[in-house]
Motif scaffolding. Structure first.
Motif, short mmCIF file in Angstrom:
data_model
loop_
_atom_site.label_atom_id
_atom_site.label_comp_id
_atom_site.label_asym_id
_atom_site.label_seq_id
_atom_site.Cartn_x
_atom_site.Cartn_y
_atom_site.Cartn_z
N VAL A 154 24.15 22.85 -32.95
CA VAL A 154 25.43 22.33 -32.45
C VAL A 154 25.92 21.19 -33.34
O VAL A 154 27.12 21.11 -33.67
CB VAL A 154 25.27 21.86 -30.99
N LEU A 194 27.32 22.68 -36.41
CA LEU A 194 28.58 23.36 -36.15
C LEU A 194 29.75 22.39 -36.16
O LEU A 194 30.75 22.61 -36.85
CB LEU A 194 28.51 24.09 -34.80
N SER A 228 30.00 27.26 -40.50
CA SER A 228 30.42 27.15 -39.09
C SER A 228 30.24 28.49 -38.38
O SER A 228 29.74 28.55 -37.26
CB SER A 228 31.88 26.70 -39.01
N GLY A 229 30.66 29.56 -39.06
CA GLY A 229 30.46 30.89 -38.49
C GLY A 229 28.99 31.22 -38.32
O GLY A 229 28.59 31.86 -37.32
N GLN A 274 26.57 29.08 -37.66
CA GLN A 274 26.05 28.37 -36.49
C GLN A 274 26.47 29.08 -35.19
O GLN A 274 25.70 29.13 -34.23
CB GLN A 274 26.55 26.92 -36.48
N VAL A 275 27.69 29.63 -35.18
CA VAL A 275 28.13 30.41 -34.02
C VAL A 275 27.23 31.63 -33.85
O VAL A 275 26.82 31.98 -32.74
CB VAL A 275 29.61 30.82 -34.15
N LEU A 309 23.96 30.61 -32.26
CA LEU A 309 24.10 30.33 -30.83
C LEU A 309 24.25 31.62 -30.03
O LEU A 309 23.67 31.76 -28.94
CB LEU A 309 25.30 29.41 -30.60
N VAL A 310 25.03 32.57 -30.57
CA VAL A 310 25.20 33.85 -29.89
C VAL A 310 23.86 34.60 -29.83
O VAL A 310 23.49 35.17 -28.80
CB VAL A 310 26.27 34.71 -30.59
#
Length: 320
Positions: free
Chosen positions: A11, A14, A47-48, A50-51, A54-55
């Motif tokens: 996080v 991100l 950034s993508g 890190q998403v 998390l997903v």
């Protein structure tokens, strides 16, 4: 995703990368620096990534189904592998292309102070993200060195964030190097060289991540300390005489499969053997909580047949 998975580090990375990406694209609009464009795309790709992590962590928490009886723990490995692909293609290859274009067709760098200011700002934010990743990693890496931690970690998130943040920091200094030399020498080619170096760095990091997550996807055994703890717990009782052989496999970062053939007393009844198995499973789960799937096969241990030593005669001795 568990705390051990490094949610806090993901996080932090991100939010840092989103802020940095916006600042870099603004700087690129004023300077037309290829280093700034490459770094902006790099931060957007991070950034993508890190998403994706998390997903993957969220999807890995789904309950097991008849179609997937061992659950979805390996989703975290799949999304980790996707991160390496994104970093290689969108981050590394784009930067290499931009660097080549800037070297082949150099153009003047405008408003260079925008680039320098944004790069310094980005270094501050990226340092914060990197510091968070180091702090989270130190809580779980124990006595391992940093290269050993990256190679042996079963949770892919922390090694990925560590390498991404390290690559981002080095990339920022490379961009600062390229912009600085361009301003000092009035030769735009240095901006392209800095961009090219950023691309090569990102490709190298992506390859390392791909190799490590590939190994996790194929299935890795528990580390040596965990194996020893399982073995000690399994024979810590009178019912199990010894472990004949054992295999371990990570079904996910926090879920371990243990399969072993154990030696029991030949005089034990079926009920006593069943109790021995139940007790051994209980001891293993108490010692290693992530050992959630355990299969034990009872057997009677027999010493392996002795083979004759090399050069030793097997028949009766010859007489003279």
């Amino acid at each position: 995703m568990s705390a051990g998975g490094g949610t806090k580090a993901v996080v932090a990375a991100l939010f840092a990368n989103l802020g940095i990406a916006v600042a870099k694209f603004v700087a690129f609009a004023f300077t037309r620096s290829s280093s700034m464009l490459a770094e902006g795309v790099h931060s957007l790709a991070d950034s993508g990534n890190q998403v994706l992590l998390l997903v993957g962590g969220k999807r890995a928490q789904r309950e097991a189904t008849p179609l997937h009886p061992f659950g979805y723990g390996r989703e975290r490995y799949i999304y980790g592998f996707l991160v390496s692909i994104v970093l290689f293609s969108i981050g590394g290859m784009f930067a290499i292309y931009e660097g080549y274009e800037k070297i082949a067709h150099p153009h003047e760098l405008k408003s260079w102070y925008w680039a320098v200011g944004v790069l310094v700002f980005a270094i501050i934010l990226e340092t914060f993200s990197f510091r968070t990743a180091i702090h989270e990693s130190n809580a779980v890496r124990g006595r391992l060195s940093w290269p050993q931690f990256v190679r042996r970690a079963k949770s892919p998130e922390l090694p990925i964030v560590l390498l991404e943040d390290l690559g981002a920091l080095v990339g920022l200094f490379l961009a600062l190097f390229g912009v600085g030399l361009t301003v000092i020498t009035d030769e735009p080619v240095w901006d392209g060289i800095g961009t090219l170096c950023i691309g090569i760095l990102l490709v190298a990091i992506a390859i390392v991540l791909a190799l490590e997550t590939r190994s996790l996807l194929l299935g890795e055994a528990a580390d040596l300390d965990t194996v020893r703890a399982i073995e000690a717990a399994m024979v810590d009782g009178e019912e199990v005489e010894r472990i004949i052989h054992m295999r371990t496999l990570h079904l996910g970062p926090e879920e371990l499969l243990v399969a072993a053939k154990i030696a029991v007393n030949a005089r034990d009844t079926a009920a006593e053997v069943a109790d021995a198995i139940d007790n051994a499973e209980g001891r293993v789960r108490a010692a290693v909580p992530i050992a959630r799937v355990i299969y034990l096969e009872p057997d009677i241990y027999r010493e392996p047949a002795q083979t004759p030593e090399a050069g030793q005669a097997t028949g009766p001795k010859a007489t003279s």
